[in-house]
Design an enzyme around this catalytic site. Structure first.
Site, short mmCIF file in Angstrom:
data_model
loop_
_atom_site.label_atom_id
_atom_site.label_comp_id
_atom_site.label_asym_id
_atom_site.label_seq_id
_atom_site.Cartn_x
_atom_site.Cartn_y
_atom_site.Cartn_z
N GLU A 1 0.83 -1.77 -0.21
CA GLU A 1 0.25 0.17 -0.12
C GLU A 1 1.14 1.24 0.31
OE1 GLU A 1 -2.89 -0.84 3.14
OE2 GLU A 1 -3.82 -1.92 1.73
N GLU B 1 -12.69 -1.53 11.93
CA GLU B 1 -12.39 -1.14 10.76
C GLU B 1 -13.89 -1.53 9.47
OE1 GLU B 1 -9.00 -1.61 8.55
OE2 GLU B 1 -10.03 -0.45 7.27
N ASP C 1 -8.81 -9.16 4.38
CA ASP C 1 -7.82 -8.25 5.20
C ASP C 1 -9.09 -7.53 6.27
OD1 ASP C 1 -7.29 -5.55 6.05
OD2 ASP C 1 -7.56 -4.83 4.37
C1 BDP Z 1 -6.31 -1.94 6.12
C2 BDP Z 1 -6.47 -0.83 6.88
C3 BDP Z 1 -5.63 0.04 6.42
C4 BDP Z 1 -3.81 -0.42 7.12
C5 BDP Z 1 -3.71 -2.06 6.02
C6 BDP Z 1 -2.66 -2.30 6.82
O1 BDP Z 1 -7.62 -0.44 5.68
O2 BDP Z 1 -5.53 1.23 7.34
O3 BDP Z 1 -2.92 0.08 6.52
O4 BDP Z 1 -4.78 -1.91 6.71
O5 BDP Z 1 -3.54 -3.31 7.41
O6 BDP Z 1 -7.18 -2.90 6.19
O7 BDP Z 1 -1.76 -2.14 6.80
#
Ligand code: BDP
Length: 684
Positions: free
Chosen positions: A268, A369, A341
């Site tokens: 990401e 979340e 996720d």
């Molecule tokens: C996702 C979240 C994000 C996190 C990412 C992670 O939306 O904010 O940075 O996981 O775990 O679920 O790195």
């Protein structure tokens, strides 16, 4: 005259204590006369031991005397033994930390209304070496995916002012066996490693240490470039290695028992070794070598995926499996419970059990979340147990818990991580019920065998009331809440159809021009006039092949695939006949409605619990339960009406009548500040 003066002063100076939830599950009554506590002869009075003594003197209500003992023949690895004889109770362990866990266990028994009988011994040794919270807190005080205010770490005031909250935090964690914490976000700011910040970190570590809690940091892989002034962060570059070496030496001068690093690399948008043509092994091992002399560990995350053509669910496995056996022994690969996720329901990640020569640790998300954040009550022990108890079939009876608790080499560290739901609001977690998930994480990382029902009972009895008329129904509510949330959000294996960005509500139609396709719901639900679901069979993305037989075969066949994962693994026609005889479409409608019905029952259950709960927490939770029920209808209508455009089928007669119109819901945009408790009534 005097008596009036007394009454007036009491009225003025003793604050009328409103119940703000700040005491969590630690609500023991303070003794008027200190309890009888002593140390065995050979036991040293360390800072940790002083805490243990103080806790018992203040809160152990029984006349039975307690002796605390550190002895080499007592349970090690933070474990303890409680033993009651005619002479009293002894709490023994090989370390003072173990004694601390022992006394909290004793106090828990007391709070639950249980006691040790003469001749009875209780022995416990934790499931994992590291039971670690991951805070996604930023240096500017915000929290990524935090729903309970701002960060408890007050960087601006540190190291000058030490907030009393740090010690309360340490105590709460110690009371449930948590022994480690990562203070900052996995999306780490390089300045976290500046000398200035490290001094602040050291001040926090000093408060946490006597409670047995080790401090860790998330690090940004590009730190040598961004704050070190080098022109590269290539892990094989000797200057880069020298920079990390010097930085780590500085950290250990300030924090001699520092735990190590957590790293999100090449994921990401975060920097990583691949930016220099190197691999995850190169990156992780370089940091591992630097930390090894201090016995520090590297927790390297497997949450990596690229905007490639391959199924996102396959990518962590594809990336990491080829490296099995190549990581240094102080590297732990941190794997999210499912392959995508933290979705409401995912099958376990196929990396568990498959990486045999690498230490792997599970990462769970305590902050909700994707599960209604701090509004919806969703008790997560059930979900985590579902993952931990999953049979990987890699070896006879090897569960996810088993695979992550065994050591690949004798010196390796075992661990379980949870993304914290803690912020600086008075009740720590926004919702009073969300405290149960912090509690459950601690208890499960201590003992993965604990049934979710026991954890729910423990939490409710200590936090609210021991009255069975309260505990029995509310515990049932907690135990059903995960399934309810799946049902009104994403039943039958649906996933990632959340509103863009904040992930609170439904948005299966979401389409942001220019967005990567694996960030859009349509990538995951694949709805069309034939059916719905992601084909991950051998004819589709092939993700099923990452599971060991018989799972791969079982998941591959639509007729044997567990229905809770049906649309995770299969693209299924709308008229497919489910095991209960309903078509997929009808079943989908009924399941959404079941989720809504459950939330209505939760409101009733809570209303019936009124007599057993203080007015403040009762009211605040009632608002949340009502909001959850309204949100469940929002989810149901949004998803069913959206999918109906593809199925062309009517909602089965008598199932439900939508409350909303699809076009209104599609126009609705939730502003991020709308869903805090104050703005709860602004939702559709
Ligand atoms: C996702 C979240 C994000 C996190 C990412 C992670 O939306 O904010 O940075 O996981 O775990 O679920 O790195």
């Amino acid at each position: 005259m005097r008596i009036w003066w007394l009454i007036i002063s009491i009225f003025c100076f003793v604050p009328l204590h409103a119940e703000d939830g700040s005491q969590l599950w630690l609500r023991m009554k303070r003794n008027a006369v200190p309890a009888k506590v002593s140390l065995s002869k050979e036991t040293k009075k360390t800072e940790t031991m002083e805490i243990a003594i103080r806790e018992l003197r203040d809160y152990w209500n029984s006349p039975t005397a307690v002796t605390l003992k550190v002895a080499s023949d007592a349970p090690g690895r933070d474990g303890f033994a409680l033993n009651r004889t005619n002479n009293g109770i002894s709490v023994s362990s090989a370390t003072d930390r173990g004694v601390l866990y022992g006394i909290y266990s004793l106090l828990r028994l007391q709070q639950m209304g249980d006691s040790l009988q003469v001749g009875q011994t209780v022995q416990e040794v934790p499931s994992y070496d590291l039971r670690i919270l991951n805070h996604w807190d930023n240096p500017n005080g915000t929290i990524e995916r935090g729903y309970a205010g701002r960060s408890i770490w007050k960087w601006d005031e540190l190291p000058r002012r030490i907030s009393p909250v740090y010690e309360e935090y340490a105590r709460a964690n110690a009371s449930i066996g948590i022994n480690a914490t990562v203070l900052n976000n996995v999306n780490a700011k390089p300045e976290m490693l500046s000398t200035d910040m490290l001094r602040k970190v050291a001040a926090i570590a000093k408060v946490l240490r006597p409670y047995g809690i080790k401090t860790f940091l998330s690090v940004n892989f590009a730190s040598p470039k961004v704050i070190g002034g080098l022109d590269t962060a290539d892990p094989l570059d000797t200057q880069v290695q020298a920079w990390w070496k010097k930085k780590v030496a500085e950290i250990y001068r300030l924090i001699p028992d520092f735990g190590g690093f957590l790293v999100k690399a090449n994921s990401e948008g975060q920097p990583g070794p691949q930016d220099y043509g190197r691999t995850h092994v190169d990156g992780a091992n370089m940091l591992a070598d630097v930390l090894a002399p201090y016995k520090g560990v590297v927790m390297w995350r497997a949450f990596v995926y690229q905007a490639s053509s391959s199924d996102r669910a396959c990518q962590a496995y594809e990336e990491f499996m080829p490296f099995d056996g190549q990581f240094k022994e102080n590297v732990i690969i941190q794997v999210k419970n499912g392959p995508i996720d933290f979705q409401p329901r995912e099958p376990f990640s196929p990396l568990f059990g498959a990486m045999r020569n690498t230490q792997v640790m599970p990462e769970f998300q305590i902050t909700q979340e994707y599960l209604g954040q701090s509004i919806h009550t969703v008790f997560l022990a059930t979900m985590w147990k579902d993952c931990l108890d999953s049979d990987t079939y890699q070896e006879n009876g090897l569960t996810v818990a088993g695979a992550t608790q065994r050591r690949t080499v004798p010196g390796a560290t075992t661990a379980m991580a949870g993304v914290a739901n803690i912020g600086d609001v008075r009740n720590w977690t926004g919702s009073d019920m969300a405290q149960s998930n912090w509690y459950a994480f601690g208890r499960l990382s201590w003992n993965t065998e604990l049934p979710a029902a026991n954890i729910a009972d423990e939490f409710l009895k200590q936090t609210f009331s021991t009255d069975e008329r309260f505990v029995a129904p509310v515990s049932q509510l907690l135990l059903r809440s995960w399934n309810a949330a799946i049902s009104y959000m994403m039943p039958l294996g649906l996933h990632h159809i959340f509103a863009e960005g904040h992930h609170y509500g439904p948005e299966p139609w979401c389409n942001v021009p220019g967005f990567r396709k694996d960030w859009l719901p349509s990538y995951y639900h694949q709805a069309d006039s034939f059916g719905v679901g992601f084909d991950r069979t051998t004819n589709g993305s092939g993700a099923v092949k990452q599971y060991h037989e018989p799972l791969s075969v079982l998941y591959n066949d639509v007729n044997t695939c567990p229905e809770e994962y049906l649309l995770w693994f299969h693209h299924v026609s709308w008229d497919y006949i489910m095991r209960n005889g309903q078509t997929l479409w009808d079943n989908l409608c009924y399941t959404y409605q079941f989720g809504v019905d459950e939330t209505v029952r939760f409101v009733k259950t809570w209303e019936n619990a009124k007599a057993y709960v203080d007015a403040e927490r009762y009211e605040k939770m009632l608002q949340r339960f009502r909001r959850q029920a309204a949100d469940a209808e929002w989810w149901r209508d949004a998803c069913v009406l959206y999918f109906q455009q593809y199925s062309g089928e009517p909602i089965p007669a008598g199932c439900f009548t939508p409350k909303h119109r699809l076009e209104d819901l599609m126009r609705y945009k939730l502003r991020i500040d709308n869903y805090t408790a104050a703005g709860m009534d602004k939702l559709p």
